[in-house]
Design an enzyme around this catalytic site. Structure first.
Site, PDB file in Angstrom:
ATOM      1  CD1 TRP A 133     -59.338  89.650  25.131  1.00 20.20           C
ATOM      2  CD2 TRP A 133     -58.329  89.980  26.457  1.00 20.20           C
ATOM      3  NE1 TRP A 133     -58.725  89.722  24.620  1.00 20.20           N
ATOM      4  CE2 TRP A 133     -57.487  90.148  25.517  1.00 20.20           C
ATOM      5  CE3 TRP A 133     -57.864  90.193  28.144  1.00 20.20           C
ATOM      6  CZ2 TRP A 133     -55.787  90.234  26.056  1.00 20.20           C
ATOM      7  CZ3 TRP A 133     -56.255  90.541  27.869  1.00 20.20           C
ATOM      8  CH2 TRP A 133     -55.664  90.778  26.793  1.00 20.20           C
ATOM      9  CG  HIS A 134     -57.699  89.328  31.120  1.00 20.87           C
ATOM     10  ND1 HIS A 134     -58.074  90.721  31.669  1.00 20.87           N
ATOM     11  CD2 HIS A 134     -56.139  89.912  31.517  1.00 20.87           C
ATOM     12  CE1 HIS A 134     -57.727  91.724  31.866  1.00 20.87           C
ATOM     13  NE2 HIS A 134     -56.206  91.326  31.133  1.00 20.87           N
ATOM     14  N   GLY A 135     -59.708  85.345  30.543  1.00 18.92           N
ATOM     15  CA  GLY A 135     -59.595  83.848  30.662  1.00 18.92           C
ATOM     16  C   GLY A 135     -60.919  83.432  30.452  1.00 18.92           C
ATOM     17  CG  PHE A 161     -54.706  86.523  29.773  1.00 19.69           C
ATOM     18  CD1 PHE A 161     -55.056  85.154  29.943  1.00 19.69           C
ATOM     19  CD2 PHE A 161     -53.511  86.926  30.649  1.00 19.69           C
ATOM     20  CE1 PHE A 161     -54.838  85.059  31.455  1.00 19.69           C
ATOM     21  CE2 PHE A 161     -53.406  86.544  31.923  1.00 19.69           C
ATOM     22  CZ  PHE A 161     -54.373  86.162  32.476  1.00 19.69           C
TER      23      PHE A 161
END
Lengths: 478, 306
Positions: A324-326, A478
């Site tokens: 989800w962050h990257g 993000f």
């Protein structure tokens, strides 16, 4: 508009004044103003992506009615359609290039050469947050926890409320929507609390995080040139940089929302005072971890169906959280490391040991055992942050190798960094967390009036002296 | 609500008082030590000898002999590359280089107004490169920190850039500092070069070693509203304007929409000559010897417009 900008310093008082002095007689007008202000806030960065935000809001709003259908098949179909729609948007803007290049590498490995078409568009700011808002709304209606909202403006305020629009906290429809629908009266205590949160958040971002970022960037971008102690100091500095940056943002968001009579979900509760990884995840980015817990971990079965499923589910949520962050392997590894730290606690049934208390709950100082536990947790978290901060997985591994190599080879030709300078920035955040650990609502509140005023003035002066344009927040990417 | 507004206002007022006392304290402390100032406001190097240039300009402007005066304005491609002493002897005019680091066209216009108000000018060479069309922090801050301009003029330059809090802080500090007793201190940047008088800075750097150091590129250069204002200001004061397009290694300028009355000198052919790279210390700036050669080259072009 960035929170740490001159524009925001002008924007906030204007919207505040309009909200309480001009539009205060009607809830509809107040909500309308909040929505217009939120679109302005977002459109200041990019009006083109504002259209995407509006489209996304409209789609989830519409799905809400269909998902509420008593026909469960129809409801399920539209629930999935809502998920596909939101994840599809994320997939296109955030993950498409990653999957395309990974596929290219995989096919190249078996001798098939393909050149994928890569998208050259910026990632819309806040897309990971507002799509999750939309999904939570659809999920909550599907589960019967929420009824579809008839008034579009009310729903749009829930998704686009400017304090949380670009970097959270990720709100739940069941928590925020009732506040949007309820008449709001100015609450002095809440507004004062909001101002304190904004000041402390600004201090953490502008003074601590932005100052540490200079050292962190230098060390992480040239790690070959630094000694072991400098690399370790750099990793520790990043732990505090990201904490100052993200929790600073969240504090400003919560504080700003309070000024308008809203209570947002807490996102941070002194995470570096955690005594184990499970406690860390109850204190770090709480709105995201609880989102994954409620909408992914529990629907997957959580830890109810035996240990093997619990292990699987734990890995899934941590890896998804990393992803989800990257769209990069280093974020996935970061999630994997945390899963490895969390699993032993889950397996021996110790993951909920420190649920209700905070370190040194009834004492002035922590016990030796607690110090040991906190240091252990912090070391583990800092190690994992290396993967989060490094530009790639190769760099993260190189950074860790360099820590060992520099120690073996000696540091005659390697650069050191003045650790004392870092402590100047790290100690205030530790002190603040420690002093107010029992009640995050009493942040930087001192009973002695003169001490209180002095602290506010010192913090405000530090912010004024350190404020710079164009220092974005880490979580904006993000 | 009333209590809240009252409390917030008192805090802001108190903060303003504390801030003012703080700024005065730091500025006054420079009489004894610079540690406080450099720790808080940083050491602001002179980007391009503006300290000396601005003070020398005041003397130059005040001279009232019969020799016609010419002014050079623009960014570092002017103060590092155009040597006024050489122009003086070749034209029998009295030239001064009021260019400064990264000087934007807006700041060139502000400085030209200042120059026109203080000196009787006959000629202006406006040196232009693509970077001058934007805005930047350095261009204004250099003059705010280092020059002897009045508060109003500094405020005008400050307004030419998008304000950010750092800039406001610096502006307020420098304004307070100039208003109270303090010691002037020069922070010379060793890589900056040597100030040679009349606003010219002689580079300390060596020449570029290879002809293909910089990639070839083309830039379409069009006049903007500020250039029109500069031209109008010159016209209304009977000043002949010469627009000099700074030579940049490996770059070709396509000139579009420039009125012929602006007396344009495009130096692309100089930068494109074989061996021209030895005159440059980087893509835009010349070595000390390169600047002399370039100024001689420029004289023949300038003379055609005098």
């Amino acid at each position: 508009v960035l929170f740490n900008s001159l524009e925001f310093l002008i924007f906030l008082p204007i919207v505040f004044a309009l909200y309480w002095f001009v539009f205060n007689r009607s809830l509809k007008w107040q909500n309308g103003l909040v929505l217009v202000a939120s679109y302005f806030f977002y459109g200041w960065w990019s009006w083109k992506f504002m259209i995407l935000l509006m489209a996304s809001t409209l789609l989830d709003y519409t799905y809400g009615f269909w998902v509420a259908s008593p026909n469960r098949t129809k409801a399920r179909f539209f629930m999935w359609l809502g998920v596909i729609n939101n994840l599809g948007m994320l997939g296109i803007f955030k993950y498409y290039n990653f999957f395309a290049t990974e596929l290219q590498h995989a096919l190249g490995g078996v001798g098939i050469q393909v050149t994928p078409v890569l998208l050259k568009i910026a990632l819309p700011v806040g897309i990971s947050f507002y799509t999750f808002h939309g999904m939570s709304y659809v999920f909550d209606i599907y589960r019967g926890h929420q009824k579809p909202i008839k008034n579009f403006i009310e729903y749009a305020v829930f998704v686009c409320f400017f304090p949380l629009l670009v970097a959270g906290p990720i709100e739940r429809a069941s928590h925020l929507l009732p506040q949007v629908q309820r008449a709001r009266k100015f609450d002095y205590a809440k507004a004062v609390e909001g101002c304190r949160l904004i000041l402390w958040g600004m201090f953490k971002k502008v003074v601590i995080a932005d100052s540490l970022s200079i050292v962190v960037d230098r060390i992480f971008n040239n790690y070959h040139d630094y000694s072991t102690s400098a690399l370790i100091a750099g990793a520790i500095a990043f732990s505090f940089q990201i904490y100052g940056d993200f929790s600073g943002y969240s504090d400003i968001a919560l504080g700003t929302a309070k000024l308008f009579g809203f209570e947002l979900l807490s996102n941070f509760k002194f995470p570096y005072l955690s005594r184990d990884i499970a406690e860390f995840w109850r204190r770090w980015h709480i709105s995201l971890s609880s989102w994954f817990r409620d909408y992914l971990y529990i629907p997957l079965g959580g830890s109810r169906d035996g240990k093997s499923k619990a292990i699987r589910n734990t890995f899934i949520i941590f890896l998804v959280s990393g992803f989800w962050h990257g769209a990069s392997w280093n974020f996935i590894v970061w999630g994997g490391i945390h899963a490895c730290g969390f699993l032993p606690l889950l397996l021996i049934g110790q993951n909920r040991k420190n649920v209700s208390s905070v370190v040194a709950q009834d004492a002035k100082f922590p016990s030796f055992k607690e110090v040991y536990q906190m240091l252990g947790t912090f070391t583990f978290v800092t190690f994992a942050w290396i993967f989060f901060r490094a530009n790639s997985l190769t760099n993260a591994v190189g950074f860790i190798r360099q820590i060992g190599l520099s120690a073996v080879a000696g540091s005659k030709h390697l650069q050191n960094i003045p650790i004392g300078n870092l402590l100047v920035y790290i100690l205030p955040i530790i002190a603040g967390d420690w002093l107010f650990r029992r009640n995050e609502r009493q942040l930087i509140f001192f009973k002695n009036r003169y001490l209180r005023i002095a602290v506010y003035l010192v913090l405000a002066m530090c912010v004024i002296m350190k404020l710079k344009a164009n220092n974005s927040f880490i979580y904006f990417q993000f | 609500m009333r209590t809240f507004i009252r409390q917030i206002s008192s805090y802001l007022l108190l903060l303003a008082v504390v801030y003012a006392l703080f700024v005065i304290g730091v500025a006054y402390s420079t009489n004894y030590t610079r540690k406080l100032e450099s720790g808080i406001y940083g050491i602001n190097f002179q980007w391009g000898s503006t300290y000396q240039r601005s003070r020398e300009f005041t003397e130059w402007a005040a001279k009232t002999d019969a020799t016609p005066k010419g002014l050079i304005i623009g960014p570092s491609t002017a103060y590092r590359n155009i040597e006024p002493h050489i122009l003086d002897s070749a034209t029998n005019f009295n030239w001064f280089n009021l260019a400064s680091s990264a000087q934007t066209l807006d700041n060139s216009y502000s400085l030209l107004k200042y120059a026109v108000a203080n000196a009787r000018l006959s000629y202006v060479i406006l040196d232009v490169y693509e970077g001058a069309f934007g805005e930047n922090y350095e261009s204004s801050m250099d003059w705010i920190i280092n020059s002897n301009l009045s508060f109003n003029k500094k405020y005008e330059l400050f307004s030419n850039a998008t304000p950010d809090v750092k800039m406001i802080n610096q502006f307020l500090y420098r304004s307070v500092k100039s208003a109270i007793r303090h010691k002037d201190h020069l922070n010379n940047d060793p890589s900056n070069g040597s100030y040679a008088g009349k606003g010219f800075v002689c580079s300390n750097n060596d020449g570029v070693l290879k002809s293909n150091t910089y990639p070839a590129r083309t830039y379409v250069m069009q006049p903007n509203a500020t250039i029109f204002k500069i031209a109008a200001l010159c016209r209304s004061n009977n000043i002949k304007l010469i627009v000099n397009i700074a030579p940049v290694l490996s770059k070709r300028n396509v000139m579009k929409g420039w009125p012929a009355s602006y007396n344009i000198i495009n130096n692309d052919s100089l930068a494109a000559q074989p061996g021209a790279y030895t005159m440059f210390s980087d893509s835009h700036h010349m070595t000390c010897d390169g600047a002399k050669v370039y100024t001689h080259y420029l004289i023949s072009k300038v003379k055609a417009f005098l």
